[in-house]
Design a protein around this motif. Sequence first.
Motif, PDB file in Angstrom:
ATOM      1  N   GLU A 146      64.512  95.339  60.061  1.00 27.08           N
ATOM      2  CA  GLU A 146      63.293  95.572  60.676  1.00 27.08           C
ATOM      3  C   GLU A 146      62.221  96.271  59.908  1.00 27.08           C
ATOM      4  OE1 GLU A 146      64.088  97.318  64.298  1.00 27.08           O
ATOM      5  OE2 GLU A 146      64.981  95.490  65.275  1.00 27.08           O
ATOM      6  N   SER A 147      62.640  97.138  58.987  1.00 27.08           N
ATOM      7  CA  SER A 147      61.891  98.126  58.141  1.00 27.08           C
ATOM      8  C   SER A 147      61.369  97.133  56.984  1.00 27.08           C
ATOM      9  CB  SER A 147      62.529  99.407  57.576  1.00 27.08           C
ATOM     10  OG  SER A 147      61.891  99.876  56.686  1.00 27.08           O
ATOM     11  N   LEU A 148      62.370  96.460  56.597  1.00 25.82           N
ATOM     12  CA  LEU A 148      61.775  95.463  55.501  1.00 25.82           C
ATOM     13  C   LEU A 148      60.895  94.519  55.706  1.00 25.82           C
ATOM     14  CD1 LEU A 148      62.443  94.629  52.361  1.00 25.82           C
ATOM     15  CD2 LEU A 148      64.490  93.021  53.278  1.00 25.82           C
ATOM     16  N   GLN A 149      60.932  93.920  57.061  1.00 27.46           N
ATOM     17  CA  GLN A 149      60.138  92.897  57.384  1.00 27.46           C
ATOM     18  C   GLN A 149      58.457  93.467  57.710  1.00 27.46           C
ATOM     19  OE1 GLN A 149      60.599  91.855  61.588  1.00 27.46           O
ATOM     20  NE2 GLN A 149      59.542  89.839  61.295  1.00 27.46           N
ATOM     21  N   LYS A 150      58.562  94.744  58.050  1.00 30.90           N
ATOM     22  CA  LYS A 150      57.313  95.158  58.089  1.00 30.90           C
ATOM     23  C   LYS A 150      56.514  95.492  57.009  1.00 30.90           C
ATOM     24  CE  LYS A 150      58.391  97.147  62.756  1.00 30.90           C
ATOM     25  NZ  LYS A 150      58.679  98.417  63.473  1.00 30.90           N
ATOM     26  N   LYS A 151      57.454  96.180  56.020  1.00 25.98           N
ATOM     27  CA  LYS A 151      56.895  96.437  54.583  1.00 25.98           C
ATOM     28  C   LYS A 151      56.536  95.413  53.920  1.00 25.98           C
ATOM     29  CE  LYS A 151      58.294  99.156  50.714  1.00 25.98           C
ATOM     30  NZ  LYS A 151      59.373  99.759  50.243  1.00 25.98           N
ATOM     31  N   MET A 156      60.827  86.388  58.555  1.00 26.07           N
ATOM     32  CA  MET A 156      62.145  86.709  59.195  1.00 26.07           C
ATOM     33  C   MET A 156      62.822  87.133  58.154  1.00 26.07           C
ATOM     34  SD  MET A 156      64.609  83.388  60.256  1.00 26.07           S
ATOM     35  CE  MET A 156      63.345  82.493  61.009  1.00 26.07           C
ATOM     36  N   VAL A 157      63.764  87.875  58.462  1.00 26.99           N
ATOM     37  CA  VAL A 157      64.918  88.712  57.678  1.00 26.99           C
ATOM     38  C   VAL A 157      66.247  88.327  58.084  1.00 26.99           C
ATOM     39  CG1 VAL A 157      65.621  90.754  56.509  1.00 26.99           C
ATOM     40  CG2 VAL A 157      63.330  90.275  56.704  1.00 26.99           C
ATOM     41  N   ILE A 158      67.094  87.426  57.367  1.00 27.77           N
ATOM     42  CA  ILE A 158      68.426  87.230  57.945  1.00 27.77           C
ATOM     43  C   ILE A 158      69.529  88.140  56.804  1.00 27.77           C
ATOM     44  CG2 ILE A 158      69.943  85.280  57.713  1.00 27.77           C
ATOM     45  CD1 ILE A 158      67.332  83.511  58.258  1.00 27.77           C
ATOM     46  N   LEU A 172      72.808  87.672  61.500  1.00 21.86           N
ATOM     47  CA  LEU A 172      72.065  88.640  62.097  1.00 21.86           C
ATOM     48  C   LEU A 172      70.659  88.302  61.326  1.00 21.86           C
ATOM     49  CD1 LEU A 172      74.956  90.233  62.123  1.00 21.86           C
ATOM     50  CD2 LEU A 172      73.579  92.261  61.618  1.00 21.86           C
ATOM     51  N   PHE A 173      69.615  88.599  62.389  1.00 21.71           N
ATOM     52  CA  PHE A 173      68.338  88.090  61.857  1.00 21.71           C
ATOM     53  C   PHE A 173      67.249  89.081  62.674  1.00 21.71           C
ATOM     54  CE2 PHE A 173      69.274  85.480  65.669  1.00 21.71           C
ATOM     55  CZ  PHE A 173      68.285  85.580  66.478  1.00 21.71           C
ATOM     56  N   VAL A 174      66.129  89.142  62.206  1.00 20.46           N
ATOM     57  CA  VAL A 174      64.866  89.706  63.021  1.00 20.46           C
ATOM     58  C   VAL A 174      63.692  89.087  62.548  1.00 20.46           C
ATOM     59  CG1 VAL A 174      65.852  92.374  62.684  1.00 20.46           C
ATOM     60  CG2 VAL A 174      64.484  91.453  60.686  1.00 20.46           C
ATOM     61  N   GLY A 175      62.736  88.909  63.641  1.00 21.54           N
ATOM     62  CA  GLY A 175      61.636  88.044  63.312  1.00 21.54           C
ATOM     63  C   GLY A 175      61.662  86.844  64.307  1.00 21.54           C
TER      64      GLY A 175
END
Length: 214
Positions: A146-151, A156-158, A172-175
């Motif tokens: 999540e931090s990497l996605q915002k930065k 999406m980050v997987i 695992l994923f965010v986005g």
Amino acid sequence: EIIDHHRLADIQTKNPIIVRNEPVGSTTTIVAGMYQDKGLMPTAKMAGLMAAAIVSDTVMFKSPTCTQRDIDVANRMARIANISLKELGQVIFSASGGGAKSAEEIFRTDYKEFHIAGHNLAVSQVTCMDSDQLLQRKGEFLQLMESLQKKQGFDMVILMITDVLLEGTQLLFVGDRDSIRQAFNVEDAEDVVFLPKVMSRKKQVIPMLSALWG
């Protein structure tokens, strides 16, 4: 020169160079062929390293990128090195379980960024023999992602936790949750889904997202 088993993107060189690009599961399989072309025999230690590289790259020959040539070369290297490929694979993938490594160290081990049809994403992959052990740290990984996605502004980050014994991947994923649902035909995609038989980022994850996004 270029020796590789990945697809080649736009490349420009100042002068002509030697390029050897072949559709096999491991670049080391190509290198072993170059040894043969020159009439050279690798030392036992080098053969052991080459066998390890092929076993690692092909996920103990279970990756869809694996070819019969990879298997044949790995077996030949194992005979030269006097080692067992099965035992070698167990050592390699048991060591991938994380141990004392931080979540970021594990995540950055095999990390790549992609730009596909206007979508920016990052996909990391760790291959292991006990995905449950890594899933116990799911909260750490998701916080990092999540931090990497915002930065970085990723859509999406997987993180692919590929389990050799289960022959599949805990994703695992965010986005963009909807894209995950559609690309992999899963219903309950919250932050982790299990994808059976999915072992390769190159052949089974990126192409599905590329097809979805056009």
